[in-house]
Design an enzyme around this catalytic site. Structure first.
Site, PDB file in Angstrom:
ATOM      1  N   ASP A  88       0.655  -1.096   0.219  1.00 32.15           N
ATOM      2  CA  ASP A  88       0.169  -0.188  -0.120  1.00 32.15           C
ATOM      3  C   ASP A  88       0.876   1.407   0.084  1.00 32.15           C
ATOM      4  OD1 ASP A  88       1.167  -0.074   2.616  1.00 32.15           O
ATOM      5  OD2 ASP A  88      -0.988  -1.047   3.443  1.00 32.15           O
ATOM      6  N   ASP A 122       1.385   5.191   1.183  1.00 30.71           N
ATOM      7  CA  ASP A 122       1.254   6.105   2.425  1.00 30.71           C
ATOM      8  C   ASP A 122       1.769   7.488   2.013  1.00 30.71           C
ATOM      9  OD1 ASP A 122      -0.351   4.132   3.906  1.00 30.71           O
ATOM     10  OD2 ASP A 122       1.280   3.317   5.007  1.00 30.71           O
ATOM     11  N   ASP A 160       8.602   3.622  13.089  1.00 24.60           N
ATOM     12  CA  ASP A 160       9.401   2.650  13.975  1.00 24.60           C
ATOM     13  C   ASP A 160      10.667   2.542  13.792  1.00 24.60           C
ATOM     14  OD1 ASP A 160       8.369   1.548  11.627  1.00 24.60           O
ATOM     15  OD2 ASP A 160       7.302  -0.156  12.876  1.00 24.60           O
TER      16      ASP A 160
HETATM   17  P1  ATP Z   1       3.702  -3.445   5.086  1.00 27.96           P
HETATM   18  O1  ATP Z   1       4.726  -3.818   4.163  1.00 27.96           O
HETATM   19  O2  ATP Z   1       3.233  -4.607   5.962  1.00 27.96           O
HETATM   20  O3  ATP Z   1       2.749  -2.540   4.780  1.00 27.96           O
HETATM   21  P2  ATP Z   1       4.532  -0.969   6.469  1.00 27.96           P
HETATM   22  O4  ATP Z   1       5.864  -0.506   7.190  1.00 27.96           O
HETATM   23  O5  ATP Z   1       4.277  -0.268   5.383  1.00 27.96           O
HETATM   24  O6  ATP Z   1       4.716  -2.362   6.183  1.00 27.96           O
HETATM   25  P3  ATP Z   1       2.182  -0.280   7.934  1.00 27.96           P
HETATM   26  O7  ATP Z   1       1.467  -1.098   8.965  1.00 27.96           O
HETATM   27  O8  ATP Z   1       1.495  -0.125   6.496  1.00 27.96           O
HETATM   28  O9  ATP Z   1       3.805  -0.847   7.658  1.00 27.96           O
HETATM   29  O10 ATP Z   1       2.617   1.189   8.391  1.00 27.96           O
HETATM   30  C1  ATP Z   1       3.130   2.175   7.679  1.00 27.96           C
HETATM   31  C2  ATP Z   1       4.220   2.928   8.287  1.00 27.96           C
HETATM   32  O11 ATP Z   1       3.906   3.474   9.517  1.00 27.96           O
HETATM   33  C3  ATP Z   1       5.265   2.093   8.654  1.00 27.96           C
HETATM   34  O12 ATP Z   1       6.081   2.164   7.643  1.00 27.96           O
HETATM   35  C4  ATP Z   1       5.891   2.853   9.764  1.00 27.96           C
HETATM   36  O13 ATP Z   1       6.485   4.268   9.451  1.00 27.96           O
HETATM   37  C5  ATP Z   1       4.639   3.580  10.607  1.00 27.96           C
HETATM   38  N1  ATP Z   1       4.224   2.546  11.529  1.00 27.96           N
HETATM   39  C6  ATP Z   1       2.882   1.687  11.585  1.00 27.96           C
HETATM   40  N2  ATP Z   1       3.027   0.923  12.683  1.00 27.96           N
HETATM   41  C7  ATP Z   1       3.861   1.747  13.501  1.00 27.96           C
HETATM   42  C8  ATP Z   1       4.063   1.374  14.851  1.00 27.96           C
HETATM   43  N3  ATP Z   1       3.294   0.442  15.679  1.00 27.96           N
HETATM   44  N4  ATP Z   1       4.935   2.097  15.341  1.00 27.96           N
HETATM   45  C9  ATP Z   1       5.773   3.136  14.772  1.00 27.96           C
HETATM   46  N5  ATP Z   1       5.554   3.222  13.441  1.00 27.96           N
HETATM   47  C10 ATP Z   1       4.442   2.673  12.982  1.00 27.96           C
HETATM   48 MG    MG Z   2       2.105  -0.414   4.320  1.00 33.25          MG
END
Ligand code: ATP
Ligand code: MG
Length: 498
Positions: A66, A68, A186
């Site tokens: 996805d 963001d 994170d």
């Molecule tokens: P995925 O490939 O699973 O989508 P992602 O890194 O994009 O991995 P998401 O859950 O979509 O993870 O979250 C988007 C962003 O938001 C993360 O990359 C991170 O920067 C931030 N984020 C999400 N959850 C947390 C958390 N629990 N603590 C800190 N930052 C977070």
């Molecule tokens: Mg993501």
């Protein structure tokens, strides 16, 4: 607990700006809808960046799940720009922009952590020059001081942050600047910002280097960051499993002591995280990492207890094979279900519950269903699993004795059961791990592809002879009782009959 993220560390305010020709992100790999959102924000005078996992994945050459967006526009301002936009979230207010099935999440830069405390308290030290020196990149990329842009984002929002006794953030709605926004991220690899203004990547914490080194590093003091949100421990495990990154020692080390904090995480969130761990294409690796890091013991205590006691047993081998099959299904865009996942995970504990009963009762449906309920009860204590998944799982287990001993025309009715396909998948996995009769599993496979006449013939033949090998050789000429006895031997007493 001090809610500051940084302990002795200060907030870095200088970005290393990696120009377009020094990073591999091409617009052709970015979703058209995400680009639309970015350009619209920019045309209206706002800053707009892609951020998080999508930037990380684009750098790694992977397809992001996805996209963001992070911006200095307030959620209400974003809503005014897009007709197809909804504001969501009580914990964090976000804008969702809808394009058919794709949702682009747009988040306003958020103030956080050390900088927030500095704002609140005049005595708190404001981050000084020493971090600036740290964040000057090797290789002489452009460095900007984002401090200057701070007053542009002074929205006069109330600084609203609620932290519980263990340091967990319950609510945080204060808006800030891009450099503060990294504190809601994170890992450093998840904190890169791709600017739509000049296609550069902004890096405040050496995330680009960490991606190149395939390293997971929490931003700030790891223990504090895990206390703020214990789910970050699961995310560390997930990214290790998904990306094959190594968790750097300071980020890995506190997990062993802090994993019990997962008990305070809302059960619905743990369920969601469990699905992300196991149903997004790296489930087998997640299982291994969660066990290694002691996290499975908190997430699914009965699954972990079984794994520790019955390492390499037939049910564990079956679980791993089932997870590998699930990963392959994700890779080839075939559907996967939470109920089958829990069927695999709980097979061992359910078997143990069955084997506590007298052997004569093991194949009774009531025994099997009681065992499913016992195992699920332990799962409920940690995570919220929707009832429909459990009902489906009960059906899959309850169908096993019927599949193992097909009886004439009743077998044909079983084929039409809504849960037949999942039950057959389980039977095949059990057979492949030596926990069910291979000939019977193959018979069901043949039955499904047979014509109606052949099906009638096969079901009559099996009713007459009790053999699953009608006309296919004599090896299966079937004393099922003897086979069951042999299978029990193979399990070495460690596994269940299911
Ligand atoms: P995925 O490939 O699973 O989508 P992602 O890194 O994009 O991995 P998401 O859950 O979509 O993870 O979250 C988007 C962003 O938001 C993360 O990359 C991170 O920067 C931030 N984020 C999400 N959850 C947390 C958390 N629990 N603590 C800190 N930052 C977070
Ligand atoms: Mg993501």
């Amino acid at each position: 607990m001090n809610p500051s993220h940084a302990s002795s560390e200060a907030v870095p305010r200088l970005a290393r700006i990696i120009p377009r020709d020094s990073h591999p992100i091409s617009r052709s790999k970015i979703s058209r809808d995400a680009l639309r959102v970015l350009y619209r924000l920019r045309e209206t005078g706002f800053d707009a960046y892609l951020v998080g996992g999508c930037v990380r994945d684009l750098i790694l050459g992977l397809d992001p799940k996805d996209f963001d967006v992070a911006t200095n526009a307030l959620p209400e301002q974003v809503k005014r720009l897009f007709r197809n936009c909804r504001l969501v979230g009580r914990r964090f207010r976000l804008a969702h922009v809808f394009f058919g099935r794709e949702i682009i999440e747009v988040a306003t830069f958020r103030a956080s952590g050390a900088s927030l405390l500095a704002d609140e308290s005049a005595t708190e030290e404001i981050p000084g020059d020493e971090t600036d020196a740290d964040s000057v990149p090797p290789g002489g990329d452009e460095v900007v001081d984002v401090e200057d842009s701070r007053d542009l984002h002074d929205f006069g929002e109330s600084l609203e942050r609620v932290v519980d006794q263990s340091g967990r953030i319950l609510r945080d709605n204060a808006y800030g600047t891009i450099d503060e926004d990294i504190w809601r991220r994170d890992f450093t690899c998840n904190a890169l910002y791709y600017s739509i203004a000049d296609f550069s990547v902004w890096d405040f914490c050496q995330g680009f280097e960490d991606i190149k080194a395939r390293r997971l590093r929490l931003i700030g003091d790891p223990e504090t960051r895990y206390r703020e949100d214990p789910v970050r421990m699961l995310r560390a495990a997930r990214f290790q499993a998904k990306l094959g990154f190594e968790i750097e020692p300071a980020t890995a080390e506190p997990i062993a002591n802090l994993n019990s904090l997962l008990r305070g995480v809302p059960p619905a969130r743990l369920f969601d995280e469990t699905l992300k761990l196991f149903l997004t294409g790296h489930g087998a690796a997640s299982y291994r990492v969660l066990l290694e890091r002691g996290l499975l013991d908190e997430l699914l205590p009965n699954v972990a207890a079984f794994a520790r006691k019955h390492r390499g047993s037939a049910p564990e081998r079956m679980l791993i094979q089932g997870l590998l099959n699930t990963d392959e299904r994700v890779r080839t865009d075939r559907p996967v279900t939470p109920s089958f996942l829990f069927t695999l995970l709980l097979y061992g504990p359910i078997g143990l519950a069955i084997e506590k009963r007298p052997q004569a009762e093991w194949h009774k449906v009531s025994t099997i269903l009681d065992a499913v309920d016992t195992a699920m009860h332990e799962v409920y204590a940690r995570m919220a699993v929707h009832r429909r998944f459990i009902l489906s799982m009960r059906d899959v287990f309850a169908l096993q004795p019927r599949l193992e001993a097909p009886r004439g025309r009743r077998a044909l009715r079983t084929l039409g059961h809504p849960r037949f396909r999942a039950a057959f998948d389980l039977l095949q996995l059990r057979a492949a791990s030596g926990m069910a009769d291979k000939a019977i599993a193959e018979w069901w496979g043949r039955l499904q592809s047979a014509s109606p006449e052949q099906r009638a013939f096969m079901s009559e033949a099996i009713a007459r002879t009790g053999s699953a090998d009608e006309g296919h050789g004599s090896s299966g000429g079937c004393d099922r009782r003897r086979r069951r006895g042999e299978r029990r031997q193979e399990r070495g007493g460690g596994g269940p009959s299911g």
